[in-house]
Design a protein around this motif. Structure first.
Motif, PDB file in Angstrom:
ATOM      1  N   ASN A 279    -106.694  46.210  44.475  1.00 34.04           N
ATOM      2  CA  ASN A 279    -106.937  47.313  43.311  1.00 34.04           C
ATOM      3  C   ASN A 279    -107.118  48.576  43.754  1.00 34.04           C
ATOM      4  N   PHE A 280    -106.593  49.731  42.771  1.00 33.01           N
ATOM      5  CA  PHE A 280    -107.027  50.924  43.326  1.00 33.01           C
ATOM      6  C   PHE A 280    -107.478  51.736  42.078  1.00 33.01           C
TER       7      PHE A 280
ATOM      8  N   THR B 210     -98.803  58.210  52.281  1.00 31.11           N
ATOM      9  CA  THR B 210     -99.835  57.496  51.708  1.00 31.11           C
ATOM     10  C   THR B 210     -99.718  56.456  50.701  1.00 31.11           C
ATOM     11  N   ALA B 211    -100.150  55.385  50.654  1.00 31.81           N
ATOM     12  CA  ALA B 211    -100.026  54.413  49.790  1.00 31.81           C
ATOM     13  C   ALA B 211    -101.461  53.481  49.273  1.00 31.81           C
ATOM     14  N   VAL B 212    -101.344  53.357  48.050  1.00 34.50           N
ATOM     15  CA  VAL B 212    -102.521  52.605  47.505  1.00 34.50           C
ATOM     16  C   VAL B 212    -101.838  51.286  46.625  1.00 34.50           C
ATOM     17  N   GLY B 213    -102.781  50.506  46.114  1.00 29.70           N
ATOM     18  CA  GLY B 213    -102.665  49.350  45.513  1.00 29.70           C
ATOM     19  C   GLY B 213    -102.506  49.453  44.128  1.00 29.70           C
ATOM     20  N   ASP B 214    -102.860  48.468  43.373  1.00 32.91           N
ATOM     21  CA  ASP B 214    -102.419  48.318  41.969  1.00 32.91           C
ATOM     22  C   ASP B 214    -103.260  49.370  41.090  1.00 32.91           C
ATOM     23  N   CYS B 215    -102.244  50.380  40.236  1.00 29.91           N
ATOM     24  CA  CYS B 215    -102.962  51.327  39.546  1.00 29.91           C
ATOM     25  C   CYS B 215    -102.374  50.988  37.812  1.00 29.91           C
ATOM     26  N   THR B 216    -103.481  50.631  37.086  1.00 32.17           N
ATOM     27  CA  THR B 216    -103.123  50.328  35.746  1.00 32.17           C
ATOM     28  C   THR B 216    -103.862  51.472  35.047  1.00 32.17           C
ATOM     29  N   LEU B 217    -102.720  52.557  34.633  1.00 28.14           N
ATOM     30  CA  LEU B 217    -103.381  53.716  34.085  1.00 28.14           C
ATOM     31  C   LEU B 217    -103.309  53.441  32.595  1.00 28.14           C
TER      32      LEU B 217
ATOM     33  N   LEU C 222     -93.993  47.949  54.863  1.00 29.78           N
ATOM     34  CA  LEU C 222     -93.876  47.210  53.924  1.00 29.78           C
ATOM     35  C   LEU C 222     -95.410  47.125  53.213  1.00 29.78           C
ATOM     36  N   ILE C 223     -95.437  47.587  51.697  1.00 31.09           N
ATOM     37  CA  ILE C 223     -96.594  47.624  51.155  1.00 31.09           C
ATOM     38  C   ILE C 223     -96.706  46.343  50.213  1.00 31.09           C
ATOM     39  N   GLY C 224     -97.751  45.674  50.132  1.00 29.16           N
ATOM     40  CA  GLY C 224     -97.727  44.691  49.372  1.00 29.16           C
ATOM     41  C   GLY C 224     -98.915  44.727  48.248  1.00 29.16           C
ATOM     42  N   THR C 225     -98.827  44.258  47.045  1.00 28.23           N
ATOM     43  CA  THR C 225     -99.490  44.233  45.946  1.00 28.23           C
ATOM     44  C   THR C 225     -99.832  43.073  45.251  1.00 28.23           C
ATOM     45  N   HIS C 226    -100.430  42.838  44.213  1.00 28.80           N
ATOM     46  CA  HIS C 226    -100.596  41.749  43.169  1.00 28.80           C
ATOM     47  C   HIS C 226    -101.928  40.799  43.549  1.00 28.80           C
ATOM     48  N   PRO C 227    -102.333  40.462  44.695  1.00 28.34           N
ATOM     49  CA  PRO C 227    -103.831  39.651  44.590  1.00 28.34           C
ATOM     50  C   PRO C 227    -104.982  40.256  43.953  1.00 28.34           C
ATOM     51  N   HIS C 228    -105.039  41.583  43.769  1.00 28.04           N
ATOM     52  CA  HIS C 228    -106.067  42.349  43.405  1.00 28.04           C
ATOM     53  C   HIS C 228    -107.280  42.447  44.216  1.00 28.04           C
TER      54      HIS C 228
END
Length: 380
Positions: A288-289, A67-74, A263-269
């Motif tokens: 985002n997540f 399982t994969a999710v995007g941007d996590c700012t904790l 391949l899992i991409g992130t950053h564009p929000h």
């Protein structure tokens, strides 16, 4: 031949005379006959060929769900006040609150990957920039409490609080037993079934050869360390853009050619499309997540990517079993309450429709009304 005839005449004479054969002699004769019979029978049974032995060998089938999710700012930015911030929600509701709506998915898979887009540190060595993202060291418990096994650190906020902030973040992850990928640092995780998962992660915002080589060399290193399944994570693209740029697509194909399995991409929000290249899934951006860096983003659409891989006798099979599960980054539309919530009804179908739209220009795949990955009609 003469000895055998003599024996027959002798025994026959004794039988005609009404004499019993000696017990020991009878048993010996019987044993000899049985042995001869068995020898003949054995000679009639062909030995098992090597091919037959291989056919009867037990096949070992192992399934692994990622399982994969995007941007996590904790955490929060340096510009946020306390009231209504991620810190405020943590103090009020505790570590179990944030992933409550996705915990079942995380707990029922074999490996969960998030992009940790912040440091977890008490460092005050803030680098001068518009937004610095930081959470407290104890926020690592948010991940362990919800069965997060790995995270990518290859993003543009890794050094928001200098080397000291990164060092403390890595220390907290190590203490929590959460593996991470960051540039030349790669890591592996062994599932209960014995499959070894490897992760490699690097920021590709600079679009330079050095950062691309982190991914290339990391994949090679993971294979040498015995990884059966390699996950690559790239931080790239243009913020707010729903379509990957040419650099993303070119590098994505290279990364699969180098040996990554997904391949899992992130950053564009925001969400971007999904491509199937040489039988491997490329998620250009999962958006985002659980994102404490923005109190109320306009686009709250997100999705959870989930794929089950099958290994037969240790060999990864080519079948594709993957889903996109639509989510909102917040349980309310009025603000960001930092609690990702599964989308239902029209909202669910709207997100799936957007994912299909974003994937259409460059991809042969899409998602049905349940989020199942499918090959579009007319495509091979």
């Amino acid at each position: 031949m003469r000895n055998k005839i003599t024996a027959v005449v002798f025994f026959g004479a004794m039988l005609l005379a009404g004499c019993e054969l000696p017990t020991a002699l009878t048993q010996t004769q019987t044993t000899q006959v049985d042995a001869e019979t068995l020898e003949v029978q054995s000679a009639q049974i062909p030995e098992e060929t090597q091919e037959q032995k291989e056919e009867t060998k037990e096949t070992i089938i192992q399934k692994v769900t990622v399982t994969a999710v995007g941007d996590c700012t904790l955490g929060a930015t340096q510009t946020h006040g306390y009231a209504g911030s991620f810190h405020d929600y943590y103090d009020r509701y505790g570590e179990d609150y944030f992933f409550e709506g996705v915990r079942e998915l995380f707990e029922t898979d074999d490996f969960t990957l998030i992009n940790l887009e912040c440091v977890l540190s008490n460092s005050t060595d803030r680098v001068e920039k518009k937004w610095n993202l930081k959470g407290k060291p104890q926020y690592a418990g948010i991940m362990t409490a919800s069965s997060v096994e790995g995270c990518s650190l290859g993003n543009n906020h890794t050094f928001d609080y200098g080397q000291s902030g990164l060092d403390e973040t890595r220390e907290m992850l190590n203490q929590a037993g959460i593996i991470f990928g960051f540039n030349e640092h790669v890591a592996t995780y062994e599932t209960e079934s014995g499959i070894v998962i490897g992760i490699v992660s690097a920021s590709q915002l600079s679009a330079d050869e050095v950062h691309a080589n982190y991914i290339r060399d990391g994949i090679k290193k993971l294979r040498e360390e015995g990884a059966d399944l390699v996950i690559a994570s790239c931080h790239w693209g243009i913020e707010g853009d729903h379509y990957p740029n040419d650099y993303q697509q070119k590098l994505a194909h290279q990364i699969i050619d180098w040996g990554a399995d997904v391949l899992i991409g992130t950053h564009p929000h925001v969400l971007q499309g999904v491509e199937l290249y040489k039988g491997k899934v490329i998620c250009y951006s999962l958006g985002n997540f659980c994102f404490g860096g923005n109190r109320n983003p306009n686009d709250k659409d997100t999705a959870v990517f989930r794929q089950t891989y099958t290994f037969v006798d240790g060999v990864l099979q080519s079948d594709i079993s993957a889903d996109m599960i639509p989510y909102s980054i917040s349980s309310t539309t009025a603000r960001n309450d930092f609690q990702p919530t599964m989308a239902q009804g029209e909202r669910k179908q709207s997100i799936l429709g957007k994912l299909n739209e974003y994937s259409l220009p460059y991809s042969e795949i899409g998602f049905d009304s349940n989020g199942k990955l499918m090959i579009r009609e007319g495509e091979e």
